[in-house]
Design an enzyme around this catalytic site. Structure first.
Site, PDB file in Angstrom:
ATOM      1  N   LYS A 256     -10.515   7.257 -18.106  1.00  0.00           N
ATOM      2  CA  LYS A 256     -11.070   7.707 -19.436  1.00  0.00           C
ATOM      3  C   LYS A 256      -9.847   7.717 -20.374  1.00  0.00           C
ATOM      4  O   LYS A 256      -9.347   6.827 -20.728  1.00  0.00           O
ATOM      5  CB  LYS A 256     -11.725   9.162 -19.055  1.00  0.00           C
ATOM      6  CG  LYS A 256     -12.684   8.922 -17.977  1.00  0.00           C
ATOM      7  CD  LYS A 256     -13.832   8.142 -18.048  1.00  0.00           C
ATOM      8  CE  LYS A 256     -14.593   7.855 -16.785  1.00  0.00           C
ATOM      9  NZ  LYS A 256     -14.961   9.127 -15.950  1.00  0.00           N
TER      10      LYS A 256
ATOM     11  N   ASP B  57     -10.375  19.165 -12.361  1.00  0.00           N
ATOM     12  CA  ASP B  57     -10.520  17.916 -12.995  1.00  0.00           C
ATOM     13  C   ASP B  57     -10.156  18.003 -14.509  1.00  0.00           C
ATOM     14  O   ASP B  57     -11.203  18.547 -15.109  1.00  0.00           O
ATOM     15  CB  ASP B  57     -11.954  17.505 -12.469  1.00  0.00           C
ATOM     16  CG  ASP B  57     -12.306  16.037 -13.233  1.00  0.00           C
ATOM     17  OD1 ASP B  57     -11.564  15.771 -14.172  1.00  0.00           O
ATOM     18  OD2 ASP B  57     -13.156  15.498 -12.452  1.00  0.00           O
TER      19      ASP B  57
ATOM     20  N   TYR C 146     -18.801  16.568 -12.499  1.00  0.00           N
ATOM     21  CA  TYR C 146     -18.943  15.187 -12.822  1.00  0.00           C
ATOM     22  C   TYR C 146     -19.993  14.673 -11.541  1.00  0.00           C
ATOM     23  O   TYR C 146     -19.731  14.994 -10.382  1.00  0.00           O
ATOM     24  CB  TYR C 146     -17.834  14.439 -12.677  1.00  0.00           C
ATOM     25  CG  TYR C 146     -17.945  12.857 -12.729  1.00  0.00           C
ATOM     26  CD1 TYR C 146     -18.239  12.169 -13.790  1.00  0.00           C
ATOM     27  CD2 TYR C 146     -17.619  12.204 -11.595  1.00  0.00           C
ATOM     28  CE1 TYR C 146     -18.411  10.865 -13.786  1.00  0.00           C
ATOM     29  CE2 TYR C 146     -17.963  10.719 -11.474  1.00  0.00           C
ATOM     30  CZ  TYR C 146     -18.265  10.134 -12.495  1.00  0.00           C
ATOM     31  OH  TYR C 146     -18.549   8.923 -12.591  1.00  0.00           O
TER      32      TYR C 146
ATOM     33  N   ARG D 216       0.866  -1.112   0.009  1.00  0.00           N
ATOM     34  CA  ARG D 216      -0.139   0.237  -0.144  1.00  0.00           C
ATOM     35  C   ARG D 216       0.814   1.182   0.100  1.00  0.00           C
ATOM     36  O   ARG D 216       0.583   2.288  -0.712  1.00  0.00           O
ATOM     37  CB  ARG D 216      -0.892  -0.094   1.093  1.00  0.00           C
ATOM     38  CG  ARG D 216      -1.666   1.419   1.413  1.00  0.00           C
ATOM     39  CD  ARG D 216      -2.745   1.226   2.294  1.00  0.00           C
ATOM     40  NE  ARG D 216      -2.842   0.350   3.474  1.00  0.00           N
ATOM     41  CZ  ARG D 216      -1.928   0.293   4.506  1.00  0.00           C
ATOM     42  NH1 ARG D 216      -1.507   1.556   4.692  1.00  0.00           N
ATOM     43  NH2 ARG D 216      -2.103  -0.316   5.610  1.00  0.00           N
TER      44      ARG D 216
HETATM   45  C1  LIG Z   1     -15.435   9.446 -14.813  1.00  0.00           C
HETATM   46  C2  LIG Z   1     -14.950  10.731 -14.198  1.00  0.00           C
HETATM   47  C3  LIG Z   1     -14.807  10.843 -12.739  1.00  0.00           C
HETATM   48  C4  LIG Z   1     -14.821   9.852 -11.808  1.00  0.00           C
HETATM   49  O1  LIG Z   1     -13.828   8.886 -11.956  1.00  0.00           O
HETATM   50  P1  LIG Z   1     -13.963   7.158 -11.790  1.00  0.00           P
HETATM   51  O2  LIG Z   1     -12.653   6.668 -12.273  1.00  0.00           O
HETATM   52  O3  LIG Z   1     -15.092   6.551 -12.405  1.00  0.00           O
HETATM   53  O4  LIG Z   1     -13.876   6.936 -10.352  1.00  0.00           O
HETATM   54  C5  LIG Z   1     -14.326  12.221 -12.460  1.00  0.00           C
HETATM   55  N1  LIG Z   1     -14.424  13.122 -13.144  1.00  0.00           N
HETATM   56  C6  LIG Z   1     -14.821  13.022 -14.641  1.00  0.00           C
HETATM   57  C7  LIG Z   1     -14.695  14.409 -15.458  1.00  0.00           C
HETATM   58  C8  LIG Z   1     -15.159  11.892 -14.920  1.00  0.00           C
HETATM   59  O5  LIG Z   1     -15.585  11.568 -16.221  1.00  0.00           O
END
Ligand SMILES: *Cc1c(COP(=O)(O)O)cnc(C)c1O
Length: 386
Positions: free
Chosen positions: A195, A170, A98, A46
């Protein structure tokens, strides 16, 4: 080094004992010590793992940051960053952030004494209106999902610096290939690596990148103390994927531009949301803020467009064969989704109305297939509603 060179090499070198060119999957929970507290820098899985460390160095290089911390999901990254705050602190957040982020802030962290205001961060006035003495963090997503509204990151960074708050961005929608918020003055960048960064729809992951040494020290502590770390195999998959991030982003971006132009010219499409279109209200900001590492503007692979209503959207989707009807985004395969019944179904109707999220809206994540095939697919759907 250039971005493409870093994508392939940063954080990686042939493995010392075997010469393996590719960083191995160090699938281990613990490490042998020569004597008590005498070891090679790794004690427990970890706390540290060589595959994870290679990924973190790679992602730090791509975001032009000094420090990166990998997590088991984008939400784990966001939740760990939120733990930089204390009860009583106030956070200003992009209104159509999100959905999972809004849910985490409203339904989890609000119970731990954090306070939140959700505003349209594309307006500096709205941000300033809700700002308080206790405001310690501005949490911004640009461009937003699914309406692709931009916030001026440089202006928001100036505001945060003057008021001694952290600007967290983000950057999931553009990836560091088309936007590097740290270069624009942001303190912390978050990604759902699920993504575009991983790009193959086969891993859930997240990362936090920063140049702020004090925040980095605390984040390193929190990564271990909170414990939402990714598996070595997931780190390895993401590290394999970042090698082609520039190639994938260029192709998605080029195809998305062609598709946005195609949709904008079709009378059955009421509205197209894509920052690359000159008709996008923030096209000039997009050209200034969303630059590839070689200085060329890029607008990413996400497009939304409006059909008349839900029934029309449903009929249109019956003709679609190549785009897969699915949530998520950023993979090499193109996806299509109907936000108000899928990704944004939990957003209350009055909120949807307030942010302009209508039932006829369709969202595309443009992959790397031949653009002619993607357009032929959309054409098949459009023919059903003529
Ligand atoms: C998918 C997404 C998240 C969350 O991410 P996970 O990997 O699904 O936990 C946060 N911000 C944006 C813009 C996203 O598209």
């Amino acid at each position: 080094m250039g971005f493409m060179t870093d994508a392939v090499h940063a954080g990686q070198h042939p493995e010392a004992t075997t010469g393996a060119v590719i960083v191995p999957i160090f699938q281990t929970a613990t490490y042998a010590q020569e004597a008590p507290a005498v070891h090679k820098g790794y004690e427990y899985g970890r706390t540290g793992n060589p595959t994870r460390l290679a990924l973190e160095k790679n992602l730090a290089a791509l975001e032009r940051g000094q420090f990166a911390y990998a997590f088991s999901s984008g939400m784990a990254a966001t939740s760990t960053v939120t733990k930089l705050l204390k009860a009583g602190d106030h956070v200003v957040c992009t209104a159509n952030v999100y959905g999972g982020t809004a849910r985490y802030f409203r339904q989890v962290m609000a119970d731990f004494g954090l306070q939140f205001d959700f505003v349209d961060t594309s307006s500096l006035e709205q941000v300033e209106q809700v700002w308080r003495r206790e405001t310690k963090m501005l949490f911004v997503e640009s461009p937003t999902n699914p309406l692709l509204i931009l916030s001026d990151l440089r202006a928001l960074a100036d505001l945060c610096r003057a008021r001694q708050a952290l600007l967290v961005v983000d950057n999931t929608f553009l990836s560091p290939y088309f936007q590097r918020p740290l270069e624009l003055g942001a303190d912390i960048v978050i990604h759902s690596t699920t993504k575009f960064i991983n790009g193959h729809s086969d891993v859930i992951g997240g990362v936090v990148v920063t140049n702020n040494a004090a925040a980095a020290e605390r984040l390193a502590f929190l990564q271990n103390a909170v414990g939402a770390v990714p598996s070595p195999f997931d780190c390895w998959l993401i590290l394999r994927s970042t090698k082609t991030l520039p190639l994938r982003m260029r192709q998605s971006n080029a195809s998305a531009m062609v598709i946005a132009d195609f949709l904008a010219a079709d009378r059955r499409v009421a509205m197209v949301y894509y920052p690359g279109l000159t008709a996008h209200p923030q096209h000039e900001l997009a050209k200034r803020q969303q630059l590839d590492p070689y200085g060329q503007p890029g607008f990413g692979g996400m497009i939304s467009f409006e059909l008349a209503d839900f029934d029309t959207a449903r009929t249109f989707l019956k003709g679609i064969k190549l785009f897969t009807l699915a949530e998520s985004l950023g993979g090499v395969e193109s996806l299509i989704c109907h936000p108000t019944s899928m990704t944004h179904a939990s957003v209350p109707p009055e909120m949807r109305q307030r942010i302009g999220l209508r039932d006829g809206l369709v969202r595309l994540s443009v992959g790397v297939e031949d653009v002619e095939d993607l357009i032929a697919d959309l054409q098949r759907g459009l023919q059903l509603i003529s």
